[in-house]
Scaffold this motif. Structure first.
Motif, PDB file in Angstrom:
ATOM      1  N   GLN A   1       0.889  -1.337   0.039  1.00 21.96           N
ATOM      2  CA  GLN A   1       0.176  -0.199   0.144  1.00 21.96           C
ATOM      3  C   GLN A   1       0.885   1.316   0.049  1.00 21.96           C
ATOM      4  OE1 GLN A   1       0.415  -2.077   2.528  1.00 21.96           O
ATOM      5  NE2 GLN A   1       0.405  -1.025   4.553  1.00 21.96           N
ATOM      6  N   MET A   2       2.182   0.963   0.107  1.00 23.19           N
ATOM      7  CA  MET A   2       3.168   2.399   0.185  1.00 23.19           C
ATOM      8  C   MET A   2       3.660   2.591  -1.185  1.00 23.19           C
ATOM      9  SD  MET A   2       5.030   2.103   3.886  1.00 23.19           S
ATOM     10  CE  MET A   2       5.840   3.752   3.535  1.00 23.19           C
ATOM     11  N   VAL A   3       3.260   1.956  -2.026  1.00 23.36           N
ATOM     12  CA  VAL A   3       3.778   2.013  -3.486  1.00 23.36           C
ATOM     13  C   VAL A   3       3.607   3.499  -3.839  1.00 23.36           C
ATOM     14  CG1 VAL A   3       3.511   1.463  -6.025  1.00 23.36           C
ATOM     15  CG2 VAL A   3       4.083  -0.285  -4.227  1.00 23.36           C
ATOM     16  N   ALA A   4       2.402   3.958  -3.944  1.00 24.67           N
ATOM     17  CA  ALA A   4       2.138   5.448  -3.886  1.00 24.67           C
ATOM     18  C   ALA A   4       3.105   6.346  -3.267  1.00 24.67           C
ATOM     19  CB  ALA A   4       0.611   5.765  -3.848  1.00 24.67           C
ATOM     20  N   ALA A   5       3.248   6.191  -2.120  1.00 24.55           N
ATOM     21  CA  ALA A   5       3.943   6.954  -1.436  1.00 24.55           C
ATOM     22  C   ALA A   5       5.657   6.936  -2.092  1.00 24.55           C
ATOM     23  CB  ALA A   5       4.272   6.635   0.132  1.00 24.55           C
ATOM     24  N   ALA A   6       6.119   5.806  -2.303  1.00 28.29           N
ATOM     25  CA  ALA A   6       7.215   5.656  -2.962  1.00 28.29           C
ATOM     26  C   ALA A   6       7.529   6.414  -4.276  1.00 28.29           C
ATOM     27  CB  ALA A   6       7.600   4.202  -3.243  1.00 28.29           C
ATOM     28  N   VAL A   7       6.250   6.341  -5.022  1.00 26.73           N
ATOM     29  CA  VAL A   7       6.332   7.316  -6.457  1.00 26.73           C
ATOM     30  C   VAL A   7       6.323   8.970  -5.941  1.00 26.73           C
ATOM     31  CG1 VAL A   7       4.810   8.208  -8.095  1.00 26.73           C
ATOM     32  CG2 VAL A   7       4.943   5.860  -7.647  1.00 26.73           C
ATOM     33  N   SER A   8       5.717   9.205  -5.024  1.00 27.14           N
ATOM     34  CA  SER A   8       5.703  10.637  -4.522  1.00 27.14           C
ATOM     35  C   SER A   8       7.009  10.955  -4.119  1.00 27.14           C
ATOM     36  CB  SER A   8       4.513  10.708  -3.550  1.00 27.14           C
ATOM     37  OG  SER A   8       3.203  10.768  -4.053  1.00 27.14           O
ATOM     38  N   GLU A   9       7.533  10.192  -3.169  1.00 26.18           N
ATOM     39  CA  GLU A   9       9.060  10.507  -2.453  1.00 26.18           C
ATOM     40  C   GLU A   9      10.020  10.585  -3.732  1.00 26.18           C
ATOM     41  OE1 GLU A   9      11.833  11.440   0.616  1.00 26.18           O
ATOM     42  OE2 GLU A   9       9.878  12.177  -0.359  1.00 26.18           O
ATOM     43  N   SER A  10       9.837   9.680  -4.593  1.00 19.97           N
ATOM     44  CA  SER A  10      11.020   9.795  -5.778  1.00 19.97           C
ATOM     45  C   SER A  10      10.926  10.965  -6.639  1.00 19.97           C
ATOM     46  CB  SER A  10      11.023   8.336  -6.472  1.00 19.97           C
ATOM     47  OG  SER A  10       9.696   8.264  -7.265  1.00 19.97           O
ATOM     48  N   LEU A  11       9.624  11.251  -6.901  1.00 17.80           N
ATOM     49  CA  LEU A  11       9.272  12.495  -7.484  1.00 17.80           C
ATOM     50  C   LEU A  11       9.785  13.793  -6.951  1.00 17.80           C
ATOM     51  CD1 LEU A  11       5.635  11.770  -9.119  1.00 17.80           C
ATOM     52  CD2 LEU A  11       8.000  11.957 -10.429  1.00 17.80           C
ATOM     53  N   ARG A  12       9.838  13.614  -5.630  1.00 19.83           N
ATOM     54  CA  ARG A  12      10.176  14.645  -4.853  1.00 19.83           C
ATOM     55  C   ARG A  12      11.760  14.982  -4.766  1.00 19.83           C
ATOM     56  NH1 ARG A  12      12.846  16.213  -0.330  1.00 19.83           N
ATOM     57  NH2 ARG A  12      13.436  14.008   0.165  1.00 19.83           N
ATOM     58  N   PHE A  13      12.223  13.567  -4.608  1.00 20.95           N
ATOM     59  CA  PHE A  13      13.957  13.627  -4.334  1.00 20.95           C
ATOM     60  C   PHE A  13      14.602  13.838  -5.372  1.00 20.95           C
ATOM     61  CE2 PHE A  13      17.854  11.122  -3.494  1.00 20.95           C
ATOM     62  CZ  PHE A  13      18.117  11.762  -2.192  1.00 20.95           C
ATOM     63  N   GLU A  14      14.288  13.135  -6.556  1.00 16.53           N
ATOM     64  CA  GLU A  14      15.001  13.477  -7.889  1.00 16.53           C
ATOM     65  C   GLU A  14      14.003  13.641  -8.797  1.00 16.53           C
ATOM     66  OE1 GLU A  14      17.852  14.721  -8.528  1.00 16.53           O
ATOM     67  OE2 GLU A  14      18.818  12.946  -7.505  1.00 16.53           O
ATOM     68  N   PRO A  15      13.418  14.809  -9.194  1.00 13.71           N
ATOM     69  CA  PRO A  15      12.242  14.961 -10.099  1.00 13.71           C
ATOM     70  C   PRO A  15      12.891  14.784 -11.588  1.00 13.71           C
ATOM     71  CG  PRO A  15      12.825  17.186  -9.380  1.00 13.71           C
ATOM     72  CD  PRO A  15      13.537  16.161  -8.304  1.00 13.71           C
ATOM     73  N   SER A  16      12.241  14.020 -12.606  1.00 11.86           N
ATOM     74  CA  SER A  16      12.680  13.963 -13.881  1.00 11.86           C
ATOM     75  C   SER A  16      12.322  15.513 -14.495  1.00 11.86           C
ATOM     76  CB  SER A  16      11.762  12.984 -14.635  1.00 11.86           C
ATOM     77  OG  SER A  16      10.404  13.087 -14.360  1.00 11.86           O
ATOM     78  N   VAL A  17      11.371  16.221 -14.086  1.00 10.00           N
ATOM     79  CA  VAL A  17      11.322  17.705 -14.572  1.00 10.00           C
ATOM     80  C   VAL A  17      11.553  18.511 -13.525  1.00 10.00           C
ATOM     81  CG1 VAL A  17       9.582  19.279 -15.500  1.00 10.00           C
ATOM     82  CG2 VAL A  17       9.199  16.788 -16.062  1.00 10.00           C
ATOM     83  N   ALA A  18      12.608  19.345 -13.847  1.00 11.83           N
ATOM     84  CA  ALA A  18      13.343  19.939 -12.841  1.00 11.83           C
ATOM     85  C   ALA A  18      12.830  21.627 -12.519  1.00 11.83           C
ATOM     86  CB  ALA A  18      14.968  20.025 -12.966  1.00 11.83           C
ATOM     87  N   SER A  19      11.877  21.975 -13.507  1.00  9.85           N
ATOM     88  CA  SER A  19      11.612  23.403 -13.358  1.00  9.85           C
ATOM     89  C   SER A  19      10.180  23.536 -14.295  1.00  9.85           C
ATOM     90  CB  SER A  19      12.658  24.333 -13.867  1.00  9.85           C
ATOM     91  OG  SER A  19      12.865  24.234 -15.377  1.00  9.85           O
ATOM     92  N   ILE A  20       9.596  24.541 -13.914  1.00  7.16           N
ATOM     93  CA  ILE A  20       8.444  24.973 -14.611  1.00  7.16           C
ATOM     94  C   ILE A  20       8.786  26.598 -15.158  1.00  7.16           C
ATOM     95  CG2 ILE A  20       5.721  25.761 -14.336  1.00  7.16           C
ATOM     96  CD1 ILE A  20       6.181  23.790 -11.761  1.00  7.16           C
ATOM     97  N   PRO A  21       8.533  26.622 -16.610  1.00  7.20           N
ATOM     98  CA  PRO A  21       8.889  27.711 -17.136  1.00  7.20           C
ATOM     99  C   PRO A  21       7.713  28.832 -16.962  1.00  7.20           C
ATOM    100  CG  PRO A  21       8.254  26.132 -18.886  1.00  7.20           C
ATOM    101  CD  PRO A  21       8.101  25.671 -17.525  1.00  7.20           C
ATOM    102  N   ARG A  22       8.033  29.933 -16.832  1.00  6.77           N
ATOM    103  CA  ARG A  22       7.225  31.198 -16.944  1.00  6.77           C
ATOM    104  C   ARG A  22       7.582  32.445 -17.424  1.00  6.77           C
ATOM    105  NH1 ARG A  22       2.160  29.851 -16.364  1.00  6.77           N
ATOM    106  NH2 ARG A  22       1.611  31.623 -15.159  1.00  6.77           N
ATOM    107  N   LEU A  23       7.173  33.489 -17.565  1.00  5.69           N
ATOM    108  CA  LEU A  23       7.655  34.645 -18.017  1.00  5.69           C
ATOM    109  C   LEU A  23       7.073  36.011 -17.138  1.00  5.69           C
ATOM    110  CD1 LEU A  23       9.027  36.108 -20.501  1.00  5.69           C
ATOM    111  CD2 LEU A  23       7.150  37.057 -21.256  1.00  5.69           C
TER     112      LEU A  23
END
Length: 404
Positions: free
Chosen positions: A274-296
């Motif tokens: 049941q902690m698989v979803a938590a593992a997904v969230s923590e890996s996305l936090r710890f080392e995200p594959s998208v590092a920034s959000i562009p704005r102007l």
């Protein structure tokens, strides 16, 4: 690292090379002192979690359209055609017009209906490699799950998956920080090839509609007549880009982080699925594959005594924000028990929140669950997880995983 003091007129200006070399180290050192840094191309990297969260939907900013590309010397050609006609780089009514035909298909409820298919695919890929005793984590597993899934959604023949994914990986380099002028000819050629491929499929659905997403998409755009032929193609190109490269990297990062911590995280997950979803969230936090959000910045933006001038490209660094100790306790520790809100910051916010968020989560969860359920004792040997880039889409090296 030598940095100007707090009373300087401007924050540090950093090169692509220095940022790419060790982004976490730079962000850790700079974040307490400066709310943002400036990159050599003029873009401002916002570092603190509270600022990133606020600015993602701040009316003083809008989505970057062509400004970042122009800052790097691109003024025309296939790259500018993609950027100018994609929902990824548009605002207001134009963005809503381009996004609307895609939104219903990628709604959370619709995506959850795909979970059994994704699960079967992940299990099939693991089974295919069981007798080999090893698997290329990126190319044999992580690449196949999102690519085959998005092909199924779009109604693209599975035999064409290697073609369109190889093109997508070449095109997506323009969304990273690792490309140079020498890469542009190949990126432009890949955009032309991928656009031509998508155009031919759209033409086929127009002549021979079938019960799939692309047929409905073509019928919608023909009925409303709100998109040009080029726009119609570029939205599907955008879906292919968003549905392949980022999730591929995220799956590699997640499994690489967990297998490297077999003594704790991996065994915990085996005993508590049941902690698989938590593992997904923590890996996305710890080392995200998208590092920034562009704005102007469309107005001057004042942060902690410094000013981002109106008209400046702004990169909201999720990579820095997600390790901000003002928000995350012991942020440099990988912790499966870490509480995360329902809306993960890595997927952005406002009207540009990632269209494929639900699908990406499902693909990551099922990719992890299939390996856990196999009961394999996975091993990376002396390899290390290597993720490259400080902004935009990040790239990940191959990892060979073995088992006994």
């Amino acid at each position: 690292m030598s940095m100007p003091g707090k009373n300087s007129f401007s924050p540090p200006m950093l090169s692509f090379a220095s940022l790419n070399a060790a982004p976490h180290e730079f962000y850790r050192e700079l974040r307490p002192e400066f709310p943002f840094v400036q990159r050599e191309d003029g873009a401002f990297l916002v570092l603190r979690a509270n600022d990133v969260q606020a600015l993602v939907s701040d009316p003083r900013t809008r989505q970057v359209e062509t400004e970042l590309a122009r800052a790097r010397g691109i003024s025309g050609g296939p790259v500018m055609e993609l950027i100018s006609n994609s929902l990824l780089f548009s605002n207001g009514d134009t963005h809503r017009r381009r996004r609307q035909p895609l939104s219903r298909c990628f709604a959370f409820r619709m995506m959850d209906g795909l979970r059994p298919n994704v699960r079967s695919l992940a299990e099939e890929l693991v089974t295919l490699k069981l007798c080999d005793g090893e698997m290329k984590l990126r190319d044999d597993y992580a690449a196949a799950i999102p690519a085959i899934t998005i092909a199924g959604i779009l109604g693209i023949p599975r035999c064409d998956v290697p073609l369109f994914t190889q093109l997508a990986y070449r095109v997506s380099k323009i969304l990273t920080t690792s490309w140079t002028r020498d890469d542009l000819p190949d990126i432009e050629a890949a955009i032309n090839e991928l656009s031509s491929y998508i155009s031919s499929i759209i033409d086929d659905r127009r002549k021979r509609p079938r019960p799939d997403f692309l047929s409905d998409y073509v019928a919608n755009i023909d009925e409303t007549a709100e998109m040009s032929a080029l726009e119609a193609v570029m939205q599907i190109v955008s879906v292919v880009l968003g549905g392949t490269d980022t999730t591929r990297a995220a799956i590699v990062v997640m499994i690489g982080l967990l297998v490297d911590r077999q003594g704790s995280s991996w065994s915990s997950l085996r005993n508590q699925p049941q902690m698989v979803a938590a593992a997904v969230s923590e890996s996305l936090r710890f080392e995200p594959s998208v590092a920034s959000i562009p704005r102007l910045a469309i107005q001057d933006i004042h942060l902690d005594g410094y000013v981002i001038p109106r008209g400046s490209p702004v990169l909201l660094s999720t990579m820095s924000a997600l390790r901000d100790p003002d928000v995350y306790v012991e942020p440099d520790n990988f912790n499966l028990m870490r509480p995360m809100g329902k809306w993960h910051p890595v997927f952005g916010g406002g009207e540009h929140r990632c269209l494929g968020e639900a699908l990406a989560r499902i693909e990551m969860e099922e990719a992890l669950a299939a390996l856990l359920n196999s009961r394999l004792d996975l091993d990376l040997g002396d390899q290390q997880l290597r993720v490259h880039g400080h902004a935009g889409i990040r790239q990940v090296d191959e990892l060979l995983i073995r088992w006994r």
